[in-house]
Design an enzyme around this catalytic site. Sequence first.
Site, mmCIF file in Angstrom:
data_model
loop_
_atom_site.group_PDB
_atom_site.id
_atom_site.type_symbol
_atom_site.label_atom_id
_atom_site.label_comp_id
_atom_site.label_asym_id
_atom_site.label_seq_id
_atom_site.Cartn_x
_atom_site.Cartn_y
_atom_site.Cartn_z
ATOM 1 N N HIS A 110 0.691 -1.190 -0.042
ATOM 2 C CA HIS A 110 -0.329 0.006 -0.053
ATOM 3 C C HIS A 110 0.756 1.089 0.001
ATOM 4 O O HIS A 110 1.996 1.098 0.118
ATOM 5 C CB HIS A 110 -1.170 0.087 1.296
ATOM 6 C CG HIS A 110 -0.433 0.097 2.450
ATOM 7 N ND1 HIS A 110 0.505 -0.929 3.017
ATOM 8 C CD2 HIS A 110 -0.280 1.225 3.412
ATOM 9 C CE1 HIS A 110 0.880 -0.449 4.179
ATOM 10 N NE2 HIS A 110 0.308 0.590 4.635
ATOM 11 N N HIS A 150 1.602 3.968 1.899
ATOM 12 C CA HIS A 150 2.022 4.344 3.046
ATOM 13 C C HIS A 150 3.719 4.767 2.967
ATOM 14 O O HIS A 150 4.280 3.770 2.389
ATOM 15 C CB HIS A 150 1.611 4.200 4.532
ATOM 16 C CG HIS A 150 0.104 4.250 4.635
ATOM 17 N ND1 HIS A 150 -0.578 3.594 5.617
ATOM 18 C CD2 HIS A 150 -0.553 5.337 4.236
ATOM 19 C CE1 HIS A 150 -1.622 4.297 5.774
ATOM 20 N NE2 HIS A 150 -1.804 5.272 4.749
ATOM 21 N N ASP A 204 5.911 4.670 5.025
ATOM 22 C CA ASP A 204 6.863 3.490 5.628
ATOM 23 C C ASP A 204 7.004 2.394 4.896
ATOM 24 O O ASP A 204 7.669 1.352 5.447
ATOM 25 C CB ASP A 204 6.539 3.340 7.174
ATOM 26 C CG ASP A 204 4.989 2.800 7.387
ATOM 27 O OD1 ASP A 204 4.276 3.548 6.611
ATOM 28 O OD2 ASP A 204 4.785 2.258 8.116
ATOM 29 N N HIS A 205 6.365 2.148 3.766
ATOM 30 C CA HIS A 205 6.360 0.704 2.923
ATOM 31 C C HIS A 205 6.729 1.196 1.639
ATOM 32 O O HIS A 205 7.107 0.193 0.765
ATOM 33 C CB HIS A 205 4.665 0.418 2.969
ATOM 34 C CG HIS A 205 4.256 -0.062 4.210
ATOM 35 N ND1 HIS A 205 4.132 -1.245 4.860
ATOM 36 C CD2 HIS A 205 3.872 0.888 5.400
ATOM 37 C CE1 HIS A 205 3.532 -1.390 5.745
ATOM 38 N NE2 HIS A 205 3.528 0.000 6.334
ATOM 39 N N HIS A 245 -7.383 -0.628 5.594
ATOM 40 C CA HIS A 245 -6.205 0.284 6.022
ATOM 41 C C HIS A 245 -6.072 1.451 5.022
ATOM 42 O O HIS A 245 -6.122 2.415 5.464
ATOM 43 C CB HIS A 245 -4.977 -0.844 6.161
ATOM 44 C CG HIS A 245 -3.693 0.146 6.778
ATOM 45 N ND1 HIS A 245 -3.743 0.843 7.975
ATOM 46 C CD2 HIS A 245 -2.666 0.596 6.094
ATOM 47 C CE1 HIS A 245 -2.736 1.448 7.867
ATOM 48 N NE2 HIS A 245 -2.034 1.422 7.194
ATOM 49 N N ASP A 262 -0.250 -3.795 6.367
ATOM 50 C CA ASP A 262 -0.696 -3.298 7.567
ATOM 51 C C ASP A 262 -2.347 -3.667 7.660
ATOM 52 O O ASP A 262 -3.260 -2.869 8.212
ATOM 53 C CB ASP A 262 -0.635 -2.006 7.626
ATOM 54 C CG ASP A 262 0.566 -1.277 7.840
ATOM 55 O OD1 ASP A 262 1.494 -2.058 8.037
ATOM 56 O OD2 ASP A 262 1.035 0.032 7.640
ATOM 57 N N HIS A 302 4.814 -4.730 10.892
ATOM 58 C CA HIS A 302 5.296 -3.819 11.872
ATOM 59 C C HIS A 302 5.472 -4.961 13.096
ATOM 60 O O HIS A 302 4.663 -5.967 12.892
ATOM 61 C CB HIS A 302 4.132 -3.033 12.452
ATOM 62 C CG HIS A 302 4.204 -1.991 11.340
ATOM 63 N ND1 HIS A 302 4.792 -0.680 11.647
ATOM 64 C CD2 HIS A 302 3.268 -1.472 10.169
ATOM 65 C CE1 HIS A 302 4.624 0.308 10.657
ATOM 66 N NE2 HIS A 302 3.682 -0.187 10.069
HETATM 67 FE FE FE Z 1 2.933 0.743 8.132
HETATM 68 ZN ZN ZN Z 2 0.175 1.970 6.448
#
Ligand code: FE
Ligand code: ZN
Length: 253
Positions: free
Chosen positions: A52, A54, A56-57, A110, A127, A165
Amino acid sequence: MKIIPVPAFEDNYIWLICDGRYAAVVDPGDAEPVLGHLSRHGLRLAAILITHHHGDHTGGIEALLRHAAVPVYGPRKENIPGITNPVGTGDTVRLPELGVEFAVLDVPGHTAGHIAYYGANSLFCGDTLFTCGCGKLFEGTPAQMHASLQKFAALPDDTQVYCAHEYTLENIRFAKKVEPANRQLLEREVRDLQTRERSRPTLPSTLALEKATNPFLRCEHPAVIEAASHFSGSPLDDAVKVFTAVREWRNRF
Ligand code: FE
Ligand code: ZN
């Protein structure tokens, strides 16, 4: 084939699927630890898989592509710079260098276009599903997230679950509020506390363990229905309502 966690940021895991010569990387939020691992182990990057949008990915995509021009798989329904192969439900991701292929599942909740990859007895769920928890509903409805989690629940019990995570202990603390008498949950807490004391990842998990301990996969179990009904102040008579209440409870926890 081995699947190795590369820790990033506070609590992210970037998963490396490797065979000794090649590696595919799932959700590289940061390129640096990935490139470090590749060079230390003499691995060549074969592909990037994204669940996805975001940061942090996805934050490491650009730098990884400067290092090697590999295919980048990612959700068809999200606009992510660098994606060369947009995919969704029904698509298969083939990684010939690693001799493995993954089925793609649309799992909105999410984010609106979130996807997961399932193959080689392993699930990369980003996530969406977390160990003993689930992702926050930033772009989807509880009904969508519940349906997405039910797709995972239909996979074989021995499926290895690779989330993005390390949230296990925090999630267990909440799960115990929902099901204080769940023996397998209490046993899981003892094991995972010991694992974290040794600074080891509590992942991967298995779907069997998640079905036994994760409240978000247990919305049809009497104890969870009862706890969710108590939280919302009225009897809840279907799984989506139970899921919605448990998610709201978790948000306020
Ligand atoms: Fe994340
Ligand atoms: Zn995320």
